[in-house]
Each structure stands twice: as C-alpha cells, then as structure tokens.
Write a protein that holds these residues in place. Structure first.
Motif, PDB file in Angstrom:
ATOM      1  N   LEU A 272       0.843  -1.182   0.000  1.00  0.00           N
ATOM      2  CA  LEU A 272       0.000   0.000   0.000  1.00  0.00           C
ATOM      3  C   LEU A 272       0.886   1.242   0.000  1.00  0.00           C
ATOM      4  O   LEU A 272       1.941   1.264   0.625  1.00  0.00           O
ATOM      5  CB  LEU A 272      -0.891   0.024   1.237  1.00  0.00           C
ATOM      6  CG  LEU A 272      -1.948  -1.085   1.353  1.00  0.00           C
ATOM      7  CD1 LEU A 272      -2.722  -0.918   2.654  1.00  0.00           C
ATOM      8  CD2 LEU A 272      -2.887  -1.069   0.164  1.00  0.00           C
ATOM      9  N   SER A 273       0.436   2.270  -0.698  1.00  0.00           N
ATOM     10  CA  SER A 273       1.170   3.534  -0.694  1.00  0.00           C
ATOM     11  C   SER A 273       0.684   4.406   0.459  1.00  0.00           C
ATOM     12  O   SER A 273      -0.417   4.212   0.985  1.00  0.00           O
ATOM     13  CB  SER A 273       0.977   4.257  -2.030  1.00  0.00           C
ATOM     14  OG  SER A 273      -0.390   4.486  -2.268  1.00  0.00           O
ATOM     15  N   THR A 274       1.524   5.346   0.868  1.00  0.00           N
ATOM     16  CA  THR A 274       1.210   6.251   1.972  1.00  0.00           C
ATOM     17  C   THR A 274       1.208   7.687   1.463  1.00  0.00           C
ATOM     18  O   THR A 274       2.127   8.083   0.740  1.00  0.00           O
ATOM     19  CB  THR A 274       2.250   6.103   3.096  1.00  0.00           C
ATOM     20  OG1 THR A 274       2.294   4.728   3.505  1.00  0.00           O
ATOM     21  CG2 THR A 274       1.888   6.959   4.303  1.00  0.00           C
ATOM     22  N   PRO A 275       0.198   8.481   1.805  1.00  0.00           N
ATOM     23  CA  PRO A 275       0.142   9.871   1.331  1.00  0.00           C
ATOM     24  C   PRO A 275       1.390  10.651   1.730  1.00  0.00           C
ATOM     25  O   PRO A 275       1.929  10.472   2.825  1.00  0.00           O
ATOM     26  CB  PRO A 275      -1.108  10.428   2.020  1.00  0.00           C
ATOM     27  CG  PRO A 275      -1.938   9.226   2.342  1.00  0.00           C
ATOM     28  CD  PRO A 275      -0.961   8.128   2.634  1.00  0.00           C
ATOM     29  N   GLY A 276       1.860  11.513   0.836  1.00  0.00           N
ATOM     30  CA  GLY A 276       3.050  12.311   1.123  1.00  0.00           C
ATOM     31  C   GLY A 276       2.904  13.167   2.355  1.00  0.00           C
ATOM     32  O   GLY A 276       3.882  13.441   3.063  1.00  0.00           O
ATOM     33  N   ALA A 277       1.663  13.606   2.652  1.00  0.00           N
ATOM     34  CA  ALA A 277       1.437  14.455   3.828  1.00  0.00           C
ATOM     35  C   ALA A 277       1.817  13.735   5.125  1.00  0.00           C
ATOM     36  O   ALA A 277       2.190  14.381   6.114  1.00  0.00           O
ATOM     37  CB  ALA A 277      -0.025  14.882   3.887  1.00  0.00           C
ATOM     38  N   TYR A 278       1.741  12.415   5.126  1.00  0.00           N
ATOM     39  CA  TYR A 278       2.133  11.656   6.318  1.00  0.00           C
ATOM     40  C   TYR A 278       3.589  11.936   6.663  1.00  0.00           C
ATOM     41  O   TYR A 278       3.944  12.156   7.831  1.00  0.00           O
ATOM     42  CB  TYR A 278       1.912  10.154   6.061  1.00  0.00           C
ATOM     43  CG  TYR A 278       2.479   9.250   7.138  1.00  0.00           C
ATOM     44  CD1 TYR A 278       1.719   8.896   8.242  1.00  0.00           C
ATOM     45  CD2 TYR A 278       3.782   8.742   7.047  1.00  0.00           C
ATOM     46  CE1 TYR A 278       2.230   8.069   9.229  1.00  0.00           C
ATOM     47  CE2 TYR A 278       4.299   7.906   8.024  1.00  0.00           C
ATOM     48  CZ  TYR A 278       3.523   7.580   9.109  1.00  0.00           C
ATOM     49  OH  TYR A 278       4.032   6.774  10.087  1.00  0.00           O
ATOM     50  N   TYR A 279       4.446  11.942   5.649  1.00  0.00           N
ATOM     51  CA  TYR A 279       5.879  12.158   5.875  1.00  0.00           C
ATOM     52  C   TYR A 279       6.194  13.628   6.132  1.00  0.00           C
ATOM     53  O   TYR A 279       7.157  13.944   6.835  1.00  0.00           O
ATOM     54  CB  TYR A 279       6.673  11.613   4.684  1.00  0.00           C
ATOM     55  CG  TYR A 279       6.444  10.131   4.517  1.00  0.00           C
ATOM     56  CD1 TYR A 279       7.079   9.203   5.343  1.00  0.00           C
ATOM     57  CD2 TYR A 279       5.547   9.650   3.568  1.00  0.00           C
ATOM     58  CE1 TYR A 279       6.834   7.845   5.222  1.00  0.00           C
ATOM     59  CE2 TYR A 279       5.295   8.293   3.434  1.00  0.00           C
ATOM     60  CZ  TYR A 279       5.939   7.397   4.272  1.00  0.00           C
ATOM     61  OH  TYR A 279       5.692   6.051   4.165  1.00  0.00           O
ATOM     62  N   ASP A 280       5.367  14.519   5.595  1.00  0.00           N
ATOM     63  CA  ASP A 280       5.562  15.939   5.868  1.00  0.00           C
ATOM     64  C   ASP A 280       5.410  16.238   7.354  1.00  0.00           C
ATOM     65  O   ASP A 280       6.063  17.147   7.876  1.00  0.00           O
ATOM     66  CB  ASP A 280       4.538  16.776   5.081  1.00  0.00           C
ATOM     67  CG  ASP A 280       4.727  16.662   3.576  1.00  0.00           C
ATOM     68  OD1 ASP A 280       5.845  16.289   3.150  1.00  0.00           O
ATOM     69  OD2 ASP A 280       3.763  16.927   2.828  1.00  0.00           O
ATOM     70  N   LEU A 293      14.150  10.068   6.877  1.00  0.00           N
ATOM     71  CA  LEU A 293      12.850  10.426   6.333  1.00  0.00           C
ATOM     72  C   LEU A 293      12.757  10.132   4.837  1.00  0.00           C
ATOM     73  O   LEU A 293      11.749   9.603   4.360  1.00  0.00           O
ATOM     74  CB  LEU A 293      12.569  11.914   6.594  1.00  0.00           C
ATOM     75  CG  LEU A 293      11.222  12.435   6.097  1.00  0.00           C
ATOM     76  CD1 LEU A 293      10.079  11.731   6.800  1.00  0.00           C
ATOM     77  CD2 LEU A 293      11.138  13.951   6.303  1.00  0.00           C
ATOM     78  N   ALA A 294      13.802  10.462   4.095  1.00  0.00           N
ATOM     79  CA  ALA A 294      13.760  10.286   2.641  1.00  0.00           C
ATOM     80  C   ALA A 294      13.589   8.819   2.260  1.00  0.00           C
ATOM     81  O   ALA A 294      12.814   8.491   1.353  1.00  0.00           O
ATOM     82  CB  ALA A 294      15.032  10.854   2.007  1.00  0.00           C
ATOM     83  N   GLU A 295      14.313   7.905   2.943  1.00  0.00           N
ATOM     84  CA  GLU A 295      14.190   6.493   2.569  1.00  0.00           C
ATOM     85  C   GLU A 295      12.858   5.911   3.014  1.00  0.00           C
ATOM     86  O   GLU A 295      12.296   5.039   2.336  1.00  0.00           O
ATOM     87  CB  GLU A 295      15.355   5.675   3.118  1.00  0.00           C
ATOM     88  CG  GLU A 295      15.511   5.664   4.615  1.00  0.00           C
ATOM     89  CD  GLU A 295      16.729   4.840   5.059  1.00  0.00           C
ATOM     90  OE1 GLU A 295      17.333   4.169   4.200  1.00  0.00           O
ATOM     91  OE2 GLU A 295      17.066   4.879   6.260  1.00  0.00           O
ATOM     92  N   LEU A 296      12.295   6.399   4.121  1.00  0.00           N
ATOM     93  CA  LEU A 296      10.967   5.945   4.533  1.00  0.00           C
ATOM     94  C   LEU A 296       9.915   6.405   3.530  1.00  0.00           C
ATOM     95  O   LEU A 296       9.024   5.641   3.150  1.00  0.00           O
ATOM     96  CB  LEU A 296      10.631   6.468   5.927  1.00  0.00           C
ATOM     97  CG  LEU A 296      11.467   5.945   7.092  1.00  0.00           C
ATOM     98  CD1 LEU A 296      10.988   6.568   8.393  1.00  0.00           C
ATOM     99  CD2 LEU A 296      11.406   4.421   7.180  1.00  0.00           C
ATOM    100  N   ARG A 297      10.037   7.661   3.095  1.00  0.00           N
ATOM    101  CA  ARG A 297       9.084   8.189   2.118  1.00  0.00           C
ATOM    102  C   ARG A 297       9.174   7.404   0.801  1.00  0.00           C
ATOM    103  O   ARG A 297       8.158   7.036   0.216  1.00  0.00           O
ATOM    104  CB  ARG A 297       9.369   9.673   1.868  1.00  0.00           C
ATOM    105  CG  ARG A 297       8.342  10.332   0.926  1.00  0.00           C
ATOM    106  CD  ARG A 297       8.830  11.708   0.503  1.00  0.00           C
ATOM    107  NE  ARG A 297       8.923  12.637   1.604  1.00  0.00           N
ATOM    108  CZ  ARG A 297       7.938  13.463   1.970  1.00  0.00           C
ATOM    109  NH1 ARG A 297       6.792  13.450   1.328  1.00  0.00           N
ATOM    110  NH2 ARG A 297       8.123  14.310   2.987  1.00  0.00           N
ATOM    111  N   ALA A 298      10.378   7.146   0.365  1.00  0.00           N
ATOM    112  CA  ALA A 298      10.557   6.423  -0.903  1.00  0.00           C
ATOM    113  C   ALA A 298      10.010   5.001  -0.821  1.00  0.00           C
ATOM    114  O   ALA A 298       9.483   4.467  -1.800  1.00  0.00           O
ATOM    115  CB  ALA A 298      12.037   6.403  -1.273  1.00  0.00           C
ATOM    116  N   ALA A 299      10.136   4.386   0.362  1.00  0.00           N
ATOM    117  CA  ALA A 299       9.687   3.003   0.533  1.00  0.00           C
ATOM    118  C   ALA A 299       8.235   2.906   0.983  1.00  0.00           C
ATOM    119  O   ALA A 299       7.688   1.810   1.064  1.00  0.00           O
ATOM    120  CB  ALA A 299      10.579   2.292   1.546  1.00  0.00           C
ATOM    121  N   HIS A 300       7.599   4.049   1.314  1.00  0.00           N
ATOM    122  CA  HIS A 300       6.226   4.100   1.829  1.00  0.00           C
ATOM    123  C   HIS A 300       6.100   3.363   3.166  1.00  0.00           C
ATOM    124  O   HIS A 300       5.051   2.769   3.468  1.00  0.00           O
ATOM    125  CB  HIS A 300       5.239   3.520   0.810  1.00  0.00           C
ATOM    126  CG  HIS A 300       5.058   4.387  -0.395  1.00  0.00           C
ATOM    127  ND1 HIS A 300       4.139   5.409  -0.470  1.00  0.00           N
ATOM    128  CD2 HIS A 300       5.704   4.401  -1.592  1.00  0.00           C
ATOM    129  CE1 HIS A 300       4.217   6.013  -1.636  1.00  0.00           C
ATOM    130  NE2 HIS A 300       5.172   5.422  -2.339  1.00  0.00           N
TER     131      HIS A 300
END
Length: 360
Positions: A272-280, A293-300
C-alpha cells in the motif's frame, strides 16, 4: 496497559508451533510464498486417506503449512469455499496438551479434536473465533527443532533471502460484541497477558483493539472489533467478506525494513502507498533514529514509537479474491507494543488502499 492473566498461568511453556493456511490451489500458493516471500521448502505430505495434501515452508523461524483439501468435505475445502484462502490454524506447542485442551473447553472454546496420542506425540484441537483453530502439539520425546503432525521432524530453514525473520503478530477481526469475551478466554484459559488496549477513531469510523501475548512472546494477537454505532469501515468489510471473524493479516518481522521491502518489491510483492502528507508531518512527532525520512518516504514505510523505542511497518496490497487477507512487514527497534499513531496509521493505510481498489 499491561494486565497479567486473570488466573496464574499454567502454560508458560506454550509457544508457536506452526501456522497453517488453507488454500484453494497448493501449487499456486507454494509458488507465491516461495518466489515472493522467500519461503524455503521443508517437506511435503499427503494424508493416507487422500483427503488433503500439504507443504511446509520456512520463513525465518516460523513454519508455514499450506494445505489443500482433496475431498469436498475436508475442513480445508469447506473453509476456502466459504472464505477463500486464509489462516486456519495457529498451532501451539505445549508439554501438556490434555490440560490445555481441557482448560480451553472449560472456558468456552469449541472442541475440534480430542487429545490423540500416536508414536509418542500428542495433539488436540480447539476453535475460539470464526473458523480459526488452535492445535495443541506435543512432539515425541527427544524431538529437537520443528515437528509438525503429518510431517514429523522438519529440517532447519536456512537464512532468509528476503530479510523476513518470522511471524511478529496476527491481526484478528472479531464480530461486534465478542472482543471482551475473546480477551477473557486467552487470559483465563491459556494464561496470555493483555499488553495493550486502544480505541481508534478515524473520521466517522471507530474500532477497539486489545493485544494479547503468550509468556514466550512468540504468539501476539491484535484483536480488533468494530464499533457498530459508528460508520462501517475496513473491519466491518472484512467481517462481511470473510463471513465472520478471522485473521485479517499476518505480520512478518525483519531487521531492516527498507532493504526487505526493496527485495520483496523486486519479487513482485505490492505494498500500500502512503500519502506524502504523512511524511511531511512525521518528524514533528518522532525523531527518527534507524531510518531517514527520505528512505521511509521512498519506501512508503510507516513509523511510530512507544516507551521502548521505535517501530517501522508497511502493509501489502491484498491479492485475495475477497480483498480480505493481506500481510505486513514490521521492524522493531526497541518498541514492544503498538503505539496509537501506528494503529491509526494501519487503519488509514488500509482504508486508502481498499478505497482505491473498490469500483467507482
């Protein structure tokens, strides 16, 4: 919350023996778990009466048994006709099968197989929720390592090629009104401890959750119940599509979730993908330690923390015909429970994925 058993535990030695899934097509399921999740083939078995055949796979420390019914009235055949492929048995190893079986029945479990002794091994089976069973197993004296009824002793599974180290927990969706009863059963009948409780509200939806664990901490059940006074959500849909209570997902542990998810994606697993706002907003509530943060965002990958440390998790997209059963990958960095942020994130992630999958 941490609550000890309501009666002194008589089954401190109780551990996970194996996990059995009933499947529609054994060859297809075996290939999927081997090719995608890195399951290592351990052994095959066909019953003497020709009613079923099974394969045992090793995923880290966990033995996964896949069983296909070959006769119309075999439990596996009945299970998949009603629900499709799914987790049917969390088998528990104990030196006192007869005592565990008697205690379970005394506290409301349904009997699905009285104690049977054969060649020094003892087994018995109960049912607690839905069509999911617990088979109590005592291997023959002197047995070392894994032993599964029908297969006997199994070879050790080699190191994981995907980074999965075994089962972390099992998420169970329960019919409304049964949560307290099921928690009480595991605490009083089998000596489990309730280690976490949470009420999750997401928009107009709501559910209640309790986590129970055995003393060895290798059987963790996240028990989920919908609030029927709120709007229907993913738990309600699972109960409808599964025709009642059952195991919604199996979580596999890893020591490096970023690497593991990369390998699993290469093998064809969809997450499942995660909305970008979650990582913001993520670093506003957590100071990340293990992964950036960058690798978590890239991996969802989702992140949260509790009093013990941090945890990272991600959920697969269900490939089940009923859109019910799916899997999770989780890395624990000191975290021992499920923080409210991650439980809510789980709910929201599944809601997002299932909403995208539904026809418009």
């Amino acid at each position: 919350m941490f609550e000890s058993p309501q009666t002194p535990s008589r089954f401190d030695e109780l551990t996970l023996n194996h996990v059995e899934l009933y499947v529609t097509d054994l060859a297809t399921a075996r290939t999927a778990f081997a090719d995608q999740y890195g399951g290592h083939h351990l052994a095959d078995h066909e019953s003497a009466d020709g009613a079923h055949r099974s394969t045992a796979l090793g995923i880290g420390r966990t033995v996964l048994v896949l069983t296909q019914g070959l006769s119309a009235d075999h439990p596996a055949s009945l299970f998949v006709r009603a629900r499709g492929d799914g987790v049917a048995d969390l088998a528990l190893r104990t030196d006192r099968v007869r005592e565990a079986h008697a205690s379970a029945l005394a506290h409301g479990a349904r009997d699905r197989g009285a104690p049977v002794e054969e060649n020094g091994a003892i087994r018995a089976t109960i049912q607690v929720f839905g069509d999911v069973r617990h088979t109590f197993v005592t291997p023959p004296p002197g047995t070392e390592g894994h032993w599964v009824p029908g297969f006997g002793s199994l070879p050790s599974s080699p190191g994981s090629t995907t980074g999965l180290t075994g089962a972390d927990h099992f998420a169970v969706c329960l019919d409304a009104g049964s949560l307290d009863e099921v928690v009480r059963f595991y605490r009083t009948a089998l000596g489990f401890e309730r280690t976490f409780s949470e009420r999750i509200v997401v928009g107009s939806q709501a559910m209640d959750s309790h986590v129970v664990q055995n003393t060895a901490r290798d059987v963790t059940l996240t028990l989920l119940e919908p609030d029927i006074t709120a709007a229907p959500g993913q738990i309600d849909r699972f109960l409808k599509d599964n025709d009642g209570s059952g195991i919604q997902h199996v979580a596999f542990a890893t020591e490096d979730i970023v690497r593991a998810t990369a390998v699993l994606r290469e093998r064809g697993v969809e997450f499942l993908s995660t909305p970008g706002a979650y990582y913001d907003r993520l670093t506003e509530r957590i100071t990340l330690e293990r992964h950036g943060l960058a690798e978590l965002r890239a991996a969802h990958v989702l992140a949260d923390e509790d009093h013990g440390g941090q945890l990272f998790q991600i959920f697969t997209r269900s490939t089940h015909p009923h859109n019910t059963l799916f899997y999770e990958v989780v890395e624990r960095c000191g975290a021992t429970t499920f923080g409210s942020g991650n439980i809510k994130a789980l709910y929201e992630a599944v809601e997002t994925g299932q909403s995208a999958d539904r026809p418009r």
